[in-house]
Design a protein around this motif. Structure first.
Motif, short mmCIF file in Angstrom:
data_model
loop_
_atom_site.label_atom_id
_atom_site.label_comp_id
_atom_site.label_asym_id
_atom_site.label_seq_id
_atom_site.Cartn_x
_atom_site.Cartn_y
_atom_site.Cartn_z
N GLY A 120 0.83 -1.20 0.00
CA GLY A 120 0.00 0.00 0.00
C GLY A 120 0.86 1.25 0.00
N CYS A 121 1.14 1.77 1.18
CA CYS A 121 1.92 3.00 1.29
C CYS A 121 3.42 2.73 1.19
CB CYS A 121 1.63 3.69 2.61
SG CYS A 121 2.13 2.72 4.06
N ASP A 122 3.86 1.52 1.49
CA ASP A 122 5.27 1.11 1.48
C ASP A 122 6.09 1.86 2.52
OD1 ASP A 122 7.08 -0.74 0.49
OD2 ASP A 122 7.88 0.61 -1.02
N ARG A 123 5.44 2.37 3.57
CA ARG A 123 6.17 3.03 4.64
C ARG A 123 5.52 2.81 6.01
NH1 ARG A 123 5.32 9.23 2.52
NH2 ARG A 123 3.04 9.30 2.59
N GLY A 124 4.78 1.73 6.13
CA GLY A 124 4.28 1.31 7.44
C GLY A 124 3.11 2.09 7.99
N GLU A 125 2.39 2.82 7.16
CA GLU A 125 1.32 3.66 7.66
C GLU A 125 -0.07 3.08 7.46
OE1 GLU A 125 1.77 7.46 5.85
OE2 GLU A 125 3.61 7.95 6.96
N CYS A 126 -0.25 2.20 6.45
CA CYS A 126 -1.61 1.77 6.10
C CYS A 126 -1.96 0.37 6.61
CB CYS A 126 -1.82 1.82 4.60
SG CYS A 126 -0.91 0.56 3.67
N GLY A 127 -0.96 -0.48 6.86
CA GLY A 127 -1.23 -1.82 7.37
C GLY A 127 -1.61 -2.85 6.33
N ALA A 128 -1.63 -2.48 5.04
CA ALA A 128 -2.04 -3.42 4.00
C ALA A 128 -1.08 -4.60 3.89
CB ALA A 128 -2.14 -2.72 2.65
N CYS A 129 0.16 -4.42 4.31
CA CYS A 129 1.17 -5.47 4.17
C CYS A 129 1.34 -6.29 5.45
CB CYS A 129 2.51 -4.84 3.79
SG CYS A 129 3.25 -3.85 5.11
N THR A 130 0.39 -6.21 6.36
CA THR A 130 0.52 -6.91 7.64
C THR A 130 0.58 -8.42 7.47
OG1 THR A 130 -0.71 -5.15 8.78
CG2 THR A 130 -0.54 -7.27 9.92
N VAL A 131 1.57 -9.02 8.10
CA VAL A 131 1.70 -10.47 8.19
C VAL A 131 1.99 -10.81 9.64
CG1 VAL A 131 2.53 -10.68 5.81
CG2 VAL A 131 4.18 -10.46 7.68
N LEU A 132 2.00 -12.10 9.94
CA LEU A 132 2.34 -12.54 11.30
C LEU A 132 3.74 -13.12 11.31
CD1 LEU A 132 -0.97 -14.35 12.36
CD2 LEU A 132 -0.37 -11.92 12.55
N ALA A 133 4.52 -12.74 12.29
CA ALA A 133 5.85 -13.29 12.51
C ALA A 133 5.86 -13.90 13.90
CB ALA A 133 6.92 -12.22 12.38
N ASP A 134 5.89 -15.24 13.95
CA ASP A 134 5.76 -15.95 15.22
C ASP A 134 4.50 -15.53 15.97
OD1 ASP A 134 8.11 -17.41 14.83
OD2 ASP A 134 9.35 -15.85 15.74
N GLY A 135 3.44 -15.28 15.21
CA GLY A 135 2.15 -14.92 15.79
C GLY A 135 1.95 -13.45 16.04
N ASP A 136 3.00 -12.65 15.92
CA ASP A 136 2.89 -11.21 16.15
C ASP A 136 2.70 -10.49 14.81
OD1 ASP A 136 3.33 -11.48 18.91
OD2 ASP A 136 5.51 -11.46 18.60
N ARG A 137 1.82 -9.51 14.78
CA ARG A 137 1.59 -8.78 13.53
C ARG A 137 2.71 -7.77 13.29
NH1 ARG A 137 -3.94 -5.61 15.43
NH2 ARG A 137 -3.67 -6.05 17.63
#
Length: 203
Positions: free
Chosen positions: A88-105
């Motif tokens: 999305g924004c490619d700078r951590g502002e929109c959350g569109a790229c959210t994934v889980l890493a060891d269960g943490d977003r």
């Protein structure tokens, strides 16, 4: 989600993450060199030289050759073909790229692939079991919790974590803990309803 619905004195771990990554964004070259040294402590390479890394994604181990500066988002989309995670924004502002890493977003556009070699990464493609959707995915469908769909994978991944973290006690709490994920179509009411519905099923 919307600023007027978030309690003024509440804190949010995603905001803390954004603050901590802001400093890293101001020194990308330094971060890349540190990550490379971490990935290959006995065999350091130049900042732009490709390195071989291993990523565990959706229960499968992958070997990739990437430059140290490649983000986890780009590794997932361009190297592994997992395009469910959106840029999305490619700078951590929109959350569109959210994934889980060891269960943490996490926002995958703000983390380097070489830094996540020891983590178990889960993307939206890893939620369903064959033809059986994850309860959160089913709830999003039931409640029409999407319109254009651009933010939906990130919303779903964040919702899974929000439920696992136990932050679904009220509509206000859900809105607060989902506030790192923006929806340009403003489908927030339906998203909140979907999260609350899925939480009841998963309890």
């Amino acid at each position: 989600m919307t600023a007027d619905r978030v309690p003024e004195r509440s804190t949010h771990p995603r905001r803390a993450v954004l603050k901590s990554t802001a400093a890293g964004a101001a020194a990308v070259a330094h971060l890349a060199s540190v990550a490379t040294a971490t990935a290959t402590p006995t065999n350091p390479v130049a900042a732009g030289e490709p390195v071989e890394i291993g990523l565990s994604v959706n229960g499968r181990r992958h070997r990739l050759v990437v430059e140290p500066r490649v983000t986890l988002l780009d590794a997932l989309r361009e190297r592994l073909g997992l395009t469910g995670t959106k840029k999305g924004c490619d700078r951590g502002e929109c959350g569109a790229c959210t994934v889980l890493a060891d269960g943490d977003r996490i926002t995958s556009c703000l983390t380097l692939a070489v830094m996540r070699q020891d983590a178990e990464i889960t993307t939206v493609e890893g939620l369903a079991r064959g033809e059986e959707l994850h309860p959160v995915q089913e709830a999003f469908v039931r409640h029409d919790a999407f319109q254009c769909g651009g933010c939906t994978p990130g919303q779903i991944m964040s919702a899974v974590a929000c439920i696992d973290e136990g932050h679904t006690g009220s509509e206000t709490e859900i809105r607060e803990w989902m506030s790192g994920n923006l929806c340009r179509c403003a489908a927030y009411q339906n998203i909140v309803a979907a999260v609350a519905d899925a939480a009841k099923e998963l309890r």
